[in-house]
Design an enzyme around this catalytic site. Structure first.
Site, PDB file in Angstrom:
ATOM      1  N   GLN A 133      19.554  47.621  10.900  1.00 43.47           N
ATOM      2  CA  GLN A 133      18.143  47.646  11.332  1.00 43.47           C
ATOM      3  C   GLN A 133      17.319  46.497  10.754  1.00 43.47           C
ATOM      4  OE1 GLN A 133      16.710  49.345  13.643  1.00 43.47           O
ATOM      5  NE2 GLN A 133      18.198  50.959  14.052  1.00 43.47           N
TER       6      GLN A 133
ATOM      7  N   HIS B 254      23.773  45.280  19.499  1.00 46.60           N
ATOM      8  CA  HIS B 254      22.795  45.855  20.450  1.00 46.60           C
ATOM      9  C   HIS B 254      21.429  46.114  19.830  1.00 46.60           C
ATOM     10  CE1 HIS B 254      22.681  50.346  19.652  1.00 46.60           C
ATOM     11  NE2 HIS B 254      23.762  50.044  18.968  1.00 46.60           N
TER      12      HIS B 254
ATOM     13  N   CYS C 168      20.119  66.795  18.032  1.00 48.45           N
ATOM     14  CA  CYS C 168      20.292  68.067  18.729  1.00 48.45           C
ATOM     15  C   CYS C 168      21.758  68.467  18.627  1.00 48.45           C
ATOM     16  CB  CYS C 168      19.872  67.921  20.179  1.00 48.45           C
ATOM     17  SG  CYS C 168      19.870  69.482  21.019  1.00 48.45           S
TER      18      CYS C 168
HETATM   19  N1  PLP Z   1      23.310  51.953  10.872  1.00 43.49           N
HETATM   20  C1  PLP Z   1      22.014  52.043  11.188  1.00 43.49           C
HETATM   21  C2  PLP Z   1      20.978  51.897  10.117  1.00 43.49           C
HETATM   22  C3  PLP Z   1      21.640  52.283  12.516  1.00 43.49           C
HETATM   23  O1  PLP Z   1      20.345  52.380  12.823  1.00 43.49           O
HETATM   24  C4  PLP Z   1      22.650  52.419  13.497  1.00 43.49           C
HETATM   25  C5  PLP Z   1      22.294  52.735  14.888  1.00 43.49           C
HETATM   26  O2  PLP Z   1      21.266  53.298  15.172  1.00 43.49           O
HETATM   27  C6  PLP Z   1      23.986  52.300  13.108  1.00 43.49           C
HETATM   28  C7  PLP Z   1      24.289  52.071  11.779  1.00 43.49           C
HETATM   29  C8  PLP Z   1      25.106  52.426  14.099  1.00 43.49           C
HETATM   30  O3  PLP Z   1      25.216  51.255  14.879  1.00 43.49           O
HETATM   31  P1  PLP Z   1      25.946  51.299  16.303  1.00 43.49           P
HETATM   32  O4  PLP Z   1      25.015  51.949  17.257  1.00 43.49           O
HETATM   33  O5  PLP Z   1      26.197  49.851  16.632  1.00 43.49           O
HETATM   34  O6  PLP Z   1      27.224  52.042  16.110  1.00 43.49           O
END
Ligand code: PLP
Length: 394
Positions: free
Chosen positions: A182, A204, A328
């Site tokens: 993030q 992504h 959920c």
């Molecule tokens: N770590 C954090 C802090 C995230 O916000 C996310 C996804 O929301 C992930 C890991 C997981 O990443 P990915 O969606 O590419 O598996």
């Protein structure tokens, strides 16, 4: 009109990223391990992307392992380090320190290791949603092998201490993993300044495609592959490379680097305007987490006496996309573990929404959301039995 305010969940693919990927979904479809020229073109493109991702992190290209995303990177960092390291420790160092507000990719990896006899300390956080480095120091033991603390929290946007934890890890000779999924594209990321041995990112979240990510592995850090196959990614992650995805990730990393100076400044002004307008126009709303230590794009708000899920659905119907941190499972809405960890009651946690802005967010979208949100909250509060007993909150 619609306002997409859920960039922490995922971002749209940048048009320049799509353009870079297209040739590798059509004419240049080679397998990067093939000897012929089609394979060599794919290999060269993967190498270029590796250079770009490494440059975003201040790393060497040889330290980048491409994965299927942030979740796999977190799993590979934690499970891969423990499985490479634990046998050498011969029953010795079997303790991990992490925080209570990590993403489930980290928390559940740690829980899986607990089933195998590894001990894990989950450091609590206060209402600020920021890990105290002294708590990490106090949790250290002779058996500690890894500290895993995220950079920016996905729900609150709060930024965790940067160099301090790296110094603690280095002094104690403990490996340090940071989930930077993030913070990539939002904060400068330099693996040497952050003092990390392992760092996870995901395409992504930075305007690249879904299903591709990377783990930075500092040279010399032991990481065992978590599945078995060929010798790809220097024996750390087998499987035919996702060439179009990796090419898109590389382009997204270049754009993230180029935009890092100006983009957060534009976004923070929009986020602050949205937040201020909500606080001014709706009673009994509070901002969760330390507002002085957060990434530019995120605000997490609790609305007393209004269910988060109901607000989310009602807002979606009028054209505003946001998120609850709630998960959920089996029909019941579980309150967010992050909001509970910062001291919210389950009810308060269930009445919270996260708004996260991004590269394509316009001033008009923010105006649209500012106009839509009060009406939805007031309507739901009027229906809520709790509204009668509603007390003012900070
Ligand atoms: N770590 C954090 C802090 C995230 O916000 C996310 C996804 O929301 C992930 C890991 C997981 O990443 P990915 O969606 O590419 O598996």
């Amino acid at each position: 009109m619609r306002a997409y305010l859920d960039y922490n969940a995922t971002t749209p693919v940048d048009p320049a990223v799509l353009e870079a990927m297209l040739a590798f979904l059509t004419d240049n479809f080679g397998n990067a391990s093939s000897i012929h020229s089609a394979g060599q073109r794919a290999r060269a493109a993967v190498d270029r992307a590796r250079d770009s991702v490494a440059a975003l992190l201040g790393a060497k290209p040889s330290e980048i392992v491409f994965t299927s995303g942030g979740t796999e990177s977190d799993n590979l960092a934690i499970l891969g380090l423990i499985s490479a390291f634990a046998p050498k420790a011969a029953g010795g160092r079997k303790h991990i320190i992490t925080s209570a507000i990590e993403h489930h990719a980290v928390l559940n990896s740690c829980q899986a290791l607990e089933q195998q006899g590894i001990e894990v300390t989950y450091i609590p956080v206060g209402s600020a949603g920021v890990v105290d480095p002294d708590e990490i120091r106090r949790a250290l033991r002779a058996e500690t092998v890894l500290i895993s603390v995220m950079h920016a929290n996905n729900e609150l946007g709060t930024i965790q201490p940067i160099g301090e934890i790296g110094c603690i890890a280095a002094e104690a000779d403990v490996y340090f993993h940071r989930d930077a999924v993030q913070s990539a594209g939002k904060l400068p990321l330099d693996v040497n300044q952050l003092g990390v041995d392992l760092l996870s990112i995901s395409a992504h979240k930075i305007y690249g495609p879904k299903g591709v990510g990377a783990l930075y592995v500092r040279s010399g850090t032991p990481v065992s592959p978590q599945f078995h196959g060929g010798h790809h990614e220097r024996d750390r992650r087998p499987g035919t490379e996702n060439v179009p995805g990796i090419v898109g990730f590389g382009r997204a990393a270049e754009l993230a680097r180029a935009n890092l100076a100006a983009e957060p400044q534009r976004i923070v002004a929009l986020r602050d305007r949205l937040e201020r307008a909500i606080l001014d126009s709706i009673s009994s709303v509070r901002v969760n987490g330390d507002v002085t230590r957060r990434v530019a794009n995120t605000t997490n708000l609790s609305f007393a006496a209004a269910g988060g899920e109901a607000m989310l659905i009602a807002l979606d119907l009028v054209g505003v996309a946001c998120s609850t941190g709630a998960a959920c499972s089996s029909g019941a809405v579980e309150p967010s573990h992050v909001l509970l960890a910062i001291g919210l009651s389950p009810d308060e946690a269930r009445s919270s929404l996260r708004f996260s802005l991004g590269r394509q967010t316009t001033s008009e979208e923010v105006d649209f959301a500012i106009a839509a949100i009060p009406e939805v909250v007031e309507r739901l509060r009027a229906l809520s039995p709790r509204s009668a007993t509603m007390v003012a909150v900070r």
